[in-house]
Design a protein around this motif. Sequence first.
Motif, PDB file in Angstrom:
ATOM      1  N   ALA A  25     -69.654 -12.819  30.989  1.00  0.00           N
ATOM      2  CA  ALA A  25     -69.048 -13.363  29.769  1.00  0.00           C
ATOM      3  C   ALA A  25     -70.103 -14.001  28.876  1.00  0.00           C
ATOM      4  N   ARG A  26     -71.036 -14.752  29.514  1.00  0.00           N
ATOM      5  CA  ARG A  26     -72.104 -15.373  28.718  1.00  0.00           C
ATOM      6  C   ARG A  26     -72.991 -14.327  28.052  1.00  0.00           C
ATOM      7  N   ARG A  27     -73.223 -13.214  28.753  1.00  0.00           N
ATOM      8  CA  ARG A  27     -74.046 -12.135  28.190  1.00  0.00           C
ATOM      9  C   ARG A  27     -73.361 -11.523  26.975  1.00  0.00           C
ATOM     10  N   LEU A  28     -72.054 -11.332  27.059  1.00  0.00           N
ATOM     11  CA  LEU A  28     -71.291 -10.809  25.927  1.00  0.00           C
ATOM     12  C   LEU A  28     -71.306 -11.787  24.755  1.00  0.00           C
ATOM     13  N   GLU A  29     -71.164 -13.056  25.051  1.00  0.00           N
ATOM     14  CA  GLU A  29     -71.179 -14.069  23.991  1.00  0.00           C
ATOM     15  C   GLU A  29     -72.507 -14.058  23.241  1.00  0.00           C
ATOM     16  N   GLU A  30     -73.606 -14.002  23.992  1.00  0.00           N
ATOM     17  CA  GLU A  30     -74.931 -13.989  23.359  1.00  0.00           C
ATOM     18  C   GLU A  30     -75.137 -12.729  22.522  1.00  0.00           C
ATOM     19  N   SER A  31     -74.664 -11.607  23.010  1.00  0.00           N
ATOM     20  CA  SER A  31     -74.906 -10.322  22.341  1.00  0.00           C
ATOM     21  C   SER A  31     -74.076 -10.164  21.072  1.00  0.00           C
ATOM     22  N   PHE A  32     -72.812 -10.618  21.108  1.00  0.00           N
ATOM     23  CA  PHE A  32     -71.917 -10.379  19.976  1.00  0.00           C
ATOM     24  C   PHE A  32     -71.674 -11.623  19.116  1.00  0.00           C
ATOM     25  N   GLY A  33     -72.167 -12.766  19.548  1.00  0.00           N
ATOM     26  CA  GLY A  33     -71.979 -13.983  18.771  1.00  0.00           C
ATOM     27  C   GLY A  33     -70.534 -14.443  18.741  1.00  0.00           C
ATOM     28  N   VAL A  34     -69.890 -14.407  19.904  1.00  0.00           N
ATOM     29  CA  VAL A  34     -68.494 -14.806  20.008  1.00  0.00           C
ATOM     30  C   VAL A  34     -68.345 -15.847  21.112  1.00  0.00           C
ATOM     31  N   ARG A  35     -67.140 -16.359  21.254  1.00  0.00           N
ATOM     32  CA  ARG A  35     -66.802 -17.263  22.353  1.00  0.00           C
ATOM     33  C   ARG A  35     -65.724 -16.596  23.192  1.00  0.00           C
ATOM     34  N   ILE A  36     -65.911 -16.582  24.513  1.00  0.00           N
ATOM     35  CA  ILE A  36     -64.973 -15.914  25.425  1.00  0.00           C
ATOM     36  C   ILE A  36     -64.501 -16.925  26.469  1.00  0.00           C
ATOM     37  N   PHE A  37     -63.205 -17.008  26.661  1.00  0.00           N
ATOM     38  CA  PHE A  37     -62.674 -17.878  27.712  1.00  0.00           C
ATOM     39  C   PHE A  37     -61.384 -17.277  28.246  1.00  0.00           C
ATOM     40  N   ASN A  38     -60.934 -17.798  29.368  1.00  0.00           N
ATOM     41  CA  ASN A  38     -59.771 -17.259  30.060  1.00  0.00           C
ATOM     42  C   ASN A  38     -58.702 -18.338  30.189  1.00  0.00           C
ATOM     43  N   ARG A  39     -57.449 -17.904  30.033  1.00  0.00           N
ATOM     44  CA  ARG A  39     -56.338 -18.823  30.258  1.00  0.00           C
ATOM     45  C   ARG A  39     -55.149 -18.021  30.776  1.00  0.00           C
ATOM     46  N   ALA A  40     -54.188 -18.711  31.338  1.00  0.00           N
ATOM     47  CA  ALA A  40     -53.001 -18.033  31.882  1.00  0.00           C
ATOM     48  C   ALA A  40     -52.181 -17.439  30.748  1.00  0.00           C
ATOM     49  N   ASP A  41     -51.640 -16.263  30.991  1.00  0.00           N
ATOM     50  CA  ASP A  41     -50.791 -15.611  29.994  1.00  0.00           C
ATOM     51  C   ASP A  41     -49.502 -16.409  29.807  1.00  0.00           C
ATOM     52  N   GLU A  42     -49.067 -16.529  28.556  1.00  0.00           N
ATOM     53  CA  GLU A  42     -47.873 -17.322  28.251  1.00  0.00           C
ATOM     54  C   GLU A  42     -46.624 -16.768  28.933  1.00  0.00           C
ATOM     55  N   ASN A  43     -46.584 -15.463  29.146  1.00  0.00           N
ATOM     56  CA  ASN A  43     -45.410 -14.841  29.770  1.00  0.00           C
ATOM     57  C   ASN A  43     -45.538 -14.728  31.288  1.00  0.00           C
ATOM     58  N   GLY A  44     -46.597 -15.319  31.831  1.00  0.00           N
ATOM     59  CA  GLY A  44     -46.776 -15.295  33.278  1.00  0.00           C
ATOM     60  C   GLY A  44     -47.146 -13.938  33.832  1.00  0.00           C
ATOM     61  N   ALA A  45     -47.723 -13.075  32.966  1.00  0.00           N
ATOM     62  CA  ALA A  45     -48.054 -11.706  33.394  1.00  0.00           C
ATOM     63  C   ALA A  45     -49.446 -11.606  34.000  1.00  0.00           C
ATOM     64  N   GLY A  46     -50.152 -12.730  34.103  1.00  0.00           N
ATOM     65  CA  GLY A  46     -51.499 -12.706  34.658  1.00  0.00           C
ATOM     66  C   GLY A  46     -52.450 -13.561  33.850  1.00  0.00           C
ATOM     67  N   ASP A  47     -53.643 -13.064  33.615  1.00  0.00           N
ATOM     68  CA  ASP A  47     -54.653 -13.788  32.844  1.00  0.00           C
ATOM     69  C   ASP A  47     -54.730 -13.252  31.426  1.00  0.00           C
ATOM     70  N   CYS A  48     -55.150 -14.107  30.528  1.00  0.00           N
ATOM     71  CA  CYS A  48     -55.357 -13.713  29.135  1.00  0.00           C
ATOM     72  C   CYS A  48     -56.787 -14.083  28.740  1.00  0.00           C
ATOM     73  N   ILE A  49     -57.613 -13.069  28.513  1.00  0.00           N
ATOM     74  CA  ILE A  49     -58.981 -13.308  28.064  1.00  0.00           C
ATOM     75  C   ILE A  49     -58.974 -13.394  26.548  1.00  0.00           C
TER      76      ILE A  49
END
Length: 350
Positions: A25-49
């Motif tokens: 994730a850190r490699r992607l952030e450095e390459s594309f100039g974005v911020r990436i994080f993970n949180r639980a999906d609002e509908n309880g379907a799993g993870d939401c990146i």
Amino acid sequence: MIQKKLLVSNSEVTRCIFGSFDKHARRLEESFGVRIFNRADENGAGDCIVIEGEDGAASRAHDALSYMKKAASLGDELSDQSVDYVIRMISDGAQNELAELDDDCFFVTARGKPVKAKTVGQKKYVDAINKNTIVISTGPAGTGKTYLAVAMAVKALRTHEISRIILTRPAVEAGEKLGFLPGDLQSKIDPYLRPLYDALYEMMGAEAVARLMEKMTIEIAPLAYMRGRTLDNSFIILDEAQNTTQEQMKMFLTRLGNGSKIVVTGDLTQTDLPDGKKSGLAAAVRILKNIEGIAVHEFSERDVVRHRLVQKIIMAYDRDDRERRQRTAERQSEEKKRFHATRARKEGQK
């Protein structure tokens, strides 16, 4: 600033995407100039990146993560090299090519490791071997030229498409004079052929290889042993072909018999021939590239699947080579100008 989301139903896939200590994730952030994080999906379907960034950058990061999700869901290992490859492809606008990279495993090694194309270049190489009688492959070290060719050869043997495998390479020392080696003839030539043994052992296991070599179903020999033979129903691999002369290459290619397939591999930047000798591989690429049934495939540095430093080493040497050629051209141009100026001055004095 926008947000893009990627749903992942399996937490193990999420961990694979992010990598240990979130390094991917850190490699992607450095390459594309974005911020990436993970949180639980609002509908309880799993993870939401979640990807936060400028529109174009967030879209590119989302494309990269989508491909990584697909690969991780199929059980592929997301190594540093594979993540770097995805980033390079997306950055170069080649996401359509990346989407064409299928997940078919065409072979399983003796240890149960699946063998599949890891880059678009490797997929085109495997497809070329399937479709053509002769494939000539060039490119830098670490692109899988020999490894994939051996895997295709063993697959063809297992499916009874051919009756034997023949692996050969020229016995040329890599810039060192090893002198006279001890032992019988086989002991003397084995050091030159060791990389071929290593690839076979990984594909089939040492015991199976030894058994098939006793039956002459697998043959590993120096290129000089090919003269005068006609090789029928065989899968023949010529490795390190940049070290062949033009005469050797012509001799080898004309060994082709009925029901056989030839794969020639080499790296034109690592020729160990004596000064003044022209590489038979370079000549073959030039002479045979437009003949039906013969495919010429060229790998690039972005197809390197070894340690990420290998690609940087290759690029550094290529850059140095270009700079040296440019300096040589500039020096020759200056010498030519001085020569003409001197001649004009002498003619003026007359």
